[in-house]
Design a protein around this motif. Sequence first.
Motif, PDB file in Angstrom:
ATOM      1  N   GLN A 160      -7.293   6.140 -23.125  1.00 15.69           N
ATOM      2  CA  GLN A 160      -7.690   6.861 -24.221  1.00 15.69           C
ATOM      3  C   GLN A 160      -6.591   7.725 -24.789  1.00 15.69           C
ATOM      4  N   TYR A 161      -5.542   7.750 -23.857  1.00 12.02           N
ATOM      5  CA  TYR A 161      -3.990   8.406 -24.246  1.00 12.02           C
ATOM      6  C   TYR A 161      -3.198   7.165 -24.694  1.00 12.02           C
ATOM      7  N   ASN A 162      -3.494   6.399 -25.363  1.00 11.59           N
ATOM      8  CA  ASN A 162      -2.832   5.194 -25.674  1.00 11.59           C
ATOM      9  C   ASN A 162      -1.820   5.434 -26.898  1.00 11.59           C
ATOM     10  N   GLN A 163      -1.901   6.695 -27.519  1.00 10.41           N
ATOM     11  CA  GLN A 163      -0.912   6.825 -28.296  1.00 10.41           C
ATOM     12  C   GLN A 163       0.341   7.723 -27.504  1.00 10.41           C
ATOM     13  N   ASP A 206       0.424   0.176 -26.540  1.00 10.72           N
ATOM     14  CA  ASP A 206       1.504  -0.824 -27.367  1.00 10.72           C
ATOM     15  C   ASP A 206       2.558   0.199 -27.684  1.00 10.72           C
ATOM     16  N   TYR A 207       3.960  -0.505 -27.839  1.00 10.48           N
ATOM     17  CA  TYR A 207       4.930   0.409 -28.540  1.00 10.48           C
ATOM     18  C   TYR A 207       5.887  -0.706 -28.990  1.00 10.48           C
ATOM     19  N   GLU A 208       6.918  -0.193 -29.749  1.00 11.56           N
ATOM     20  CA  GLU A 208       8.007  -0.742 -30.172  1.00 11.56           C
ATOM     21  C   GLU A 208       9.238  -0.303 -29.639  1.00 11.56           C
ATOM     22  N   HIS A 239       0.700  -1.192   0.061  1.00 14.26           N
ATOM     23  CA  HIS A 239      -0.031   0.032   0.057  1.00 14.26           C
ATOM     24  C   HIS A 239       0.879   1.267   0.119  1.00 14.26           C
ATOM     25  N   GLU A 240       2.097   1.133  -0.645  1.00 11.43           N
ATOM     26  CA  GLU A 240       2.826   2.356  -0.505  1.00 11.43           C
ATOM     27  C   GLU A 240       2.446   3.210  -1.926  1.00 11.43           C
ATOM     28  N   ILE A 241       1.802   2.529  -2.867  1.00 11.86           N
ATOM     29  CA  ILE A 241       1.254   3.117  -4.122  1.00 11.86           C
ATOM     30  C   ILE A 241      -0.064   2.391  -4.383  1.00 11.86           C
ATOM     31  N   ASP A 242      -0.871   2.963  -5.218  1.00 13.39           N
ATOM     32  CA  ASP A 242      -2.267   2.638  -5.858  1.00 13.39           C
ATOM     33  C   ASP A 242      -2.274   1.964  -7.076  1.00 13.39           C
ATOM     34  N   LEU A 243      -1.362   2.451  -8.006  1.00 17.90           N
ATOM     35  CA  LEU A 243      -1.223   2.260  -9.468  1.00 17.90           C
ATOM     36  C   LEU A 243       0.242   1.973  -9.710  1.00 17.90           C
ATOM     37  N   LEU A 244       0.820   1.072 -10.592  1.00 18.95           N
ATOM     38  CA  LEU A 244       2.152   0.857 -10.775  1.00 18.95           C
ATOM     39  C   LEU A 244       2.138   0.926 -12.463  1.00 18.95           C
ATOM     40  N   VAL A 245       2.851   1.663 -12.948  1.00 15.84           N
ATOM     41  CA  VAL A 245       3.338   1.905 -14.419  1.00 15.84           C
ATOM     42  C   VAL A 245       4.363   1.036 -14.814  1.00 15.84           C
ATOM     43  N   THR A 246       4.079  -0.202 -15.550  1.00 16.64           N
ATOM     44  CA  THR A 246       5.301  -1.083 -15.665  1.00 16.64           C
ATOM     45  C   THR A 246       5.109  -1.796 -17.068  1.00 16.64           C
ATOM     46  N   PRO A 247       6.399  -1.648 -17.835  1.00 13.99           N
ATOM     47  CA  PRO A 247       6.367  -2.598 -18.996  1.00 13.99           C
ATOM     48  C   PRO A 247       6.461  -4.005 -18.933  1.00 13.99           C
ATOM     49  N   GLY A 298      16.597  -6.376 -35.012  1.00 11.60           N
ATOM     50  CA  GLY A 298      16.437  -7.659 -35.452  1.00 11.60           C
ATOM     51  C   GLY A 298      15.092  -7.608 -36.423  1.00 11.60           C
ATOM     52  N   GLU A 299      14.950  -8.885 -37.374  1.00 13.11           N
ATOM     53  CA  GLU A 299      14.132  -8.734 -38.448  1.00 13.11           C
ATOM     54  C   GLU A 299      12.567  -8.533 -38.191  1.00 13.11           C
ATOM     55  N   THR A 300      12.154  -8.889 -36.835  1.00 12.65           N
ATOM     56  CA  THR A 300      10.704  -8.702 -36.505  1.00 12.65           C
ATOM     57  C   THR A 300      10.287  -7.518 -35.555  1.00 12.65           C
ATOM     58  N   GLY A 301      11.621  -6.888 -34.917  1.00 16.15           N
ATOM     59  CA  GLY A 301      11.356  -6.055 -33.946  1.00 16.15           C
ATOM     60  C   GLY A 301      10.854  -6.448 -32.702  1.00 16.15           C
ATOM     61  N   VAL A 302      11.180  -5.756 -31.634  1.00 18.56           N
ATOM     62  CA  VAL A 302      10.695  -5.929 -30.356  1.00 18.56           C
ATOM     63  C   VAL A 302       9.433  -5.079 -29.898  1.00 18.56           C
ATOM     64  N   ASP A 303       8.252  -5.818 -29.827  1.00 18.53           N
ATOM     65  CA  ASP A 303       7.063  -5.100 -29.263  1.00 18.53           C
ATOM     66  C   ASP A 303       6.861  -5.235 -27.896  1.00 18.53           C
ATOM     67  N   LYS A 304       6.211  -4.129 -27.470  1.00 19.80           N
ATOM     68  CA  LYS A 304       6.122  -4.008 -25.856  1.00 19.80           C
ATOM     69  C   LYS A 304       4.702  -3.322 -25.456  1.00 19.80           C
ATOM     70  N   GLN A 305       4.255  -3.669 -24.311  1.00 17.17           N
ATOM     71  CA  GLN A 305       3.042  -2.980 -23.855  1.00 17.17           C
ATOM     72  C   GLN A 305       3.381  -2.342 -22.324  1.00 17.17           C
ATOM     73  N   ILE A 306       2.572  -1.116 -22.283  1.00 20.91           N
ATOM     74  CA  ILE A 306       2.613  -0.646 -21.027  1.00 20.91           C
ATOM     75  C   ILE A 306       1.307  -0.958 -20.172  1.00 20.91           C
ATOM     76  N   PHE A 307       1.730  -1.324 -18.937  1.00 20.12           N
ATOM     77  CA  PHE A 307       0.537  -1.884 -18.153  1.00 20.12           C
ATOM     78  C   PHE A 307       0.376  -0.772 -16.750  1.00 20.12           C
TER      79      PHE A 307
END
Length: 298
Positions: A292-295, A163-165, A140-148, A261-270
């Motif tokens: 809504q601010y997913n860009q 999502d991002y690359e 309970h130090e924080i309420d939300l955690l922004v993490t990839p 690399g050839e296909t890249g490295v795709d990621k998400q923010i959670f």
Amino acid sequence: MLERHHLMILRAVDQQGSLTAAADTLCLTQSALSHSVRKLEQQLGTPIWQKEGRRLRLTQAGEYLLKLAERLLPQFEHAEDLMQQFASGQRGTLRIGMECHPCYQWLLKVVSPYLKLWPGVDVDVRQKFQFGGMGALYGHEIDLLVTPDPLHRSGLVFEPVFDYEQVLVVGPEHALFGQTRVEPEQLVPETLITYPVEPDRLDIFNRFLTPAGCSPLRHKQIETTDIMLQMVAAGRGVAALPRWLVEEYQQRLPLHPLRLGETGVDKQIFLGLRKDDVQVDYLHAFVELARQYNQPPA
């Protein structure tokens, strides 16, 4: 019987380094503090501290109680803060933990409209935690955690928000400038600049270099994005960052992103939060607004 004030004493002594300083912090006399500890030791049937000269060393039982204090006291304090806020008509404070260094600019895009929509809620952003991001959520130090890199555990929920690359970024004098992609072996002679994160938690290592059996010649850690990218632009090394962030900085620095690399490295923010808090209105609203601010920032 073990009570909250006993845990407060243990934490205060650990933080202050002595009974005298701890007593001052807790607005107690040293004799009252010592009496409270002796009474607890009698009730528990085991010592909490052992004296080594003028110093106190926690016993095994004391170490256990200190860890308990570090877990439980923040929850008590958070609950008391909330009750005070409810009593005064406020909704609370949204405490956001950051495990994603480059996401700070994105977070600002979300916080600004959120504060307008929720005038009774304050926002606090924290980047350093006593137990790491997961422990901060549990404690309970924080309420939300922004993490990839969510670690799915009982009692926690992780909501994907965009999502991002991940790309490699090089400066104008680099041999790879103008190329479209890079292979792992091409980074072997390089100086790789990253945020101060353990290599096994960095995608450039665990999803690109390590599987190929490669490692850079040198690995430098820099905490701020601005300095990192100025170093890259000056030819002092290369870095792996989100494409959207590199494109933003290209407006003022001569930088070039390359696919990994050839296909890249795709990621998400959670956004991670406690399962019990999923339906708390102002937390739920932040998650929905973040989607809504997913860009990434323009």
